[in-house]
Design a protein around this motif. Structure first.
Motif, PDB file in Angstrom:
ATOM      1  N   VAL A   1      10.422  -1.746   1.314  1.00 44.74           N
ATOM      2  CA  VAL A   1       9.963  -0.388   1.594  1.00 44.74           C
ATOM      3  C   VAL A   1       9.275   0.533   2.729  1.00 44.74           C
ATOM      4  O   VAL A   1       8.317  -0.330   3.877  1.00 44.74           O
ATOM      5  CB  VAL A   1       9.006  -0.501   0.728  1.00 44.74           C
ATOM      6  N   ALA A   2       9.778   1.303   2.799  1.00 44.39           N
ATOM      7  CA  ALA A   2       9.361   2.957   3.864  1.00 44.39           C
ATOM      8  C   ALA A   2       8.685   4.196   3.341  1.00 44.39           C
ATOM      9  O   ALA A   2       9.298   4.199   2.282  1.00 44.39           O
ATOM     10  CB  ALA A   2      10.063   2.579   5.089  1.00 44.39           C
ATOM     11  N   ARG A   3       8.026   4.599   4.116  1.00 42.23           N
ATOM     12  CA  ARG A   3       7.278   6.019   3.826  1.00 42.23           C
ATOM     13  C   ARG A   3       8.963   7.058   4.842  1.00 42.23           C
ATOM     14  O   ARG A   3       8.525   6.237   5.755  1.00 42.23           O
ATOM     15  CB  ARG A   3       6.413   6.660   4.064  1.00 42.23           C
TER      16      ARG A   3
ATOM     17  N   PRO B   1      10.308  14.741   2.029  1.00 41.27           N
ATOM     18  CA  PRO B   1       9.563  13.123   2.410  1.00 41.27           C
ATOM     19  C   PRO B   1      10.228  12.241   1.192  1.00 41.27           C
ATOM     20  O   PRO B   1      10.465  12.863  -0.292  1.00 41.27           O
ATOM     21  CB  PRO B   1       7.748  13.795   1.852  1.00 41.27           C
ATOM     22  N   VAL B   2      10.419  10.860   1.370  1.00 46.54           N
ATOM     23  CA  VAL B   2      10.261  10.410   0.475  1.00 46.54           C
ATOM     24  C   VAL B   2       9.799   8.879   1.170  1.00 46.54           C
ATOM     25  O   VAL B   2       9.395   8.427   2.051  1.00 46.54           O
ATOM     26  CB  VAL B   2      12.112   9.689   0.373  1.00 46.54           C
ATOM     27  N   VAL B   3      10.289   8.185  -0.507  1.00 43.46           N
ATOM     28  CA  VAL B   3      10.064   6.757  -0.066  1.00 43.46           C
ATOM     29  C   VAL B   3      11.597   6.200  -0.178  1.00 43.46           C
ATOM     30  O   VAL B   3      11.809   6.241  -1.110  1.00 43.46           O
ATOM     31  CB  VAL B   3       8.561   5.841  -1.224  1.00 43.46           C
TER      32      VAL B   3
ATOM     33  N   SER C   1      12.299   9.272  10.605  1.00 41.98           N
ATOM     34  CA  SER C   1      10.429   8.395  10.408  1.00 41.98           C
ATOM     35  C   SER C   1      10.041   7.618   9.711  1.00 41.98           C
ATOM     36  O   SER C   1       9.181   8.155   9.147  1.00 41.98           O
ATOM     37  CB  SER C   1       9.967  10.314  10.490  1.00 41.98           C
ATOM     38  N   LEU C   2      11.064   6.676   9.799  1.00 41.50           N
ATOM     39  CA  LEU C   2      10.867   5.801   8.610  1.00 41.50           C
ATOM     40  C   LEU C   2       9.507   4.749   8.834  1.00 41.50           C
ATOM     41  O   LEU C   2       9.873   4.259  10.227  1.00 41.50           O
ATOM     42  CB  LEU C   2      12.202   4.733   8.146  1.00 41.50           C
ATOM     43  N   HIS C   3       8.352   4.347   8.594  1.00 45.49           N
ATOM     44  CA  HIS C   3       7.619   3.854   8.057  1.00 45.49           C
ATOM     45  C   HIS C   3       7.457   2.635   7.770  1.00 45.49           C
ATOM     46  O   HIS C   3       7.385   3.200   6.374  1.00 45.49           O
ATOM     47  CB  HIS C   3       5.983   3.763   9.147  1.00 45.49           C
ATOM     48  N   TRP C   4       7.719   0.977   8.116  1.00 50.78           N
ATOM     49  CA  TRP C   4       8.185   0.124   7.067  1.00 50.78           C
ATOM     50  C   TRP C   4       6.678  -0.290   6.592  1.00 50.78           C
ATOM     51  O   TRP C   4       5.893  -0.797   7.189  1.00 50.78           O
ATOM     52  CB  TRP C   4       9.157  -0.899   7.289  1.00 50.78           C
ATOM     53  N   SER C   5       6.795  -0.395   5.309  1.00 52.32           N
ATOM     54  CA  SER C   5       4.787  -1.343   4.818  1.00 52.32           C
ATOM     55  C   SER C   5       5.596  -2.494   4.458  1.00 52.32           C
ATOM     56  O   SER C   5       4.643  -3.398   4.461  1.00 52.32           O
ATOM     57  CB  SER C   5       5.173  -0.565   4.064  1.00 52.32           C
TER      58      SER C   5
ATOM     59  N   VAL D   1      17.110  -3.956  11.372  1.00 48.76           N
ATOM     60  CA  VAL D   1      15.711  -4.935  10.663  1.00 48.76           C
ATOM     61  C   VAL D   1      14.433  -3.135  11.040  1.00 48.76           C
ATOM     62  O   VAL D   1      14.139  -3.492  11.679  1.00 48.76           O
ATOM     63  CB  VAL D   1      15.299  -6.061  10.232  1.00 48.76           C
ATOM     64  N   ARG D   2      14.138  -3.114   9.736  1.00 52.85           N
ATOM     65  CA  ARG D   2      13.102  -1.933  10.432  1.00 52.85           C
ATOM     66  C   ARG D   2      13.270  -0.965  10.904  1.00 52.85           C
ATOM     67  O   ARG D   2      12.826  -0.093  11.673  1.00 52.85           O
ATOM     68  CB  ARG D   2      11.739  -2.598  10.537  1.00 52.85           C
ATOM     69  N   PRO D   3      14.826  -0.732  10.857  1.00 51.83           N
ATOM     70  CA  PRO D   3      15.353   1.364  11.481  1.00 51.83           C
ATOM     71  C   PRO D   3      14.367   1.624  11.120  1.00 51.83           C
ATOM     72  O   PRO D   3      13.748   2.576  10.494  1.00 51.83           O
ATOM     73  CB  PRO D   3      16.490   1.004  10.976  1.00 51.83           C
ATOM     74  N   ALA D   4      14.049   2.501  12.830  1.00 53.69           N
ATOM     75  CA  ALA D   4      13.635   4.229  12.608  1.00 53.69           C
ATOM     76  C   ALA D   4      13.592   4.733  11.823  1.00 53.69           C
ATOM     77  O   ALA D   4      13.827   5.892  11.278  1.00 53.69           O
ATOM     78  CB  ALA D   4      12.974   4.419  13.958  1.00 53.69           C
TER      79      ALA D   4
END
Length: 151
Positions: free
Chosen positions: A83-85, A106-108, A71-75, A53-56
């Motif tokens: 959803v993450a950036r 860079p991705v969403v 560098s995944l940052h989950w909103s 859940v919410r892996p980096a």
């Protein structure tokens, strides 16, 4: 003395009966109205069949590691979607993959379509990932790409 023993026994039994009735009465509403079960959010299954859940980070190209999300940052991460950036690191494989260079895009990242996971049916897992490149994208990729995720 015998009257005193009978009276004491009666009092003890009456108290026990009262406690049993009171305990049952207070337990009845909980039994008839169970608390809402907290649902576990869906997981993202990685190449090694580990739920997360919410892996980096997340490897997209499991065979050779030539495409990975970092560098995944989950909103948000809920029962329906996540959803993450982050950054998609992609090897250009020029002139061949071992000699290629990794480029950052860079991705969403969007996850959706949760379904029961075959390995652990009590867990829901996301079955689709969509990458939306926010600037440039790798050669041969569209600006928006969707992948089915393994089960």
């Amino acid at each position: 003395m015998r009257t005193h023993s009978i009276r004491t026994a009666f009092t003890v039994l009456a108290a026990a009966a009262l406690a049993a009735v009171t305990g049952t009465a207070s337990a009845t509403p909980a039994a008839s109205h169970p608390a809402k079960q907290r649902q576990t959010p869906p997981v993202l299954v990685d190449c090694l069949w580990h739920p997360d859940v919410r892996p980096a980070e997340f490897i997209l190209a499991c065979g050779d590691g030539n495409s990975r999300l970092v560098s995944l940052h989950w909103s948000h991460w809920n029962q329906n979607s996540a959803v993450a950036r982050g950054v998609n690191m992609v090897n250009d494989c020029k002139p061949y993959c071992a000699a290629g260079k990794f480029h950052a895009y860079p991705v969403v990242v969007a996850l959706d379509h949760p379904q029961p996971w075959k390995k652990k049916p009590q867990l829901q897992h996301y079955t689709r990932m969509t990458l939306i490149y926010t600037h440039d994208h790798p050669d041969g990729y569209a600006q928006k790409v969707s992948y089915p995720l393994w089960d």
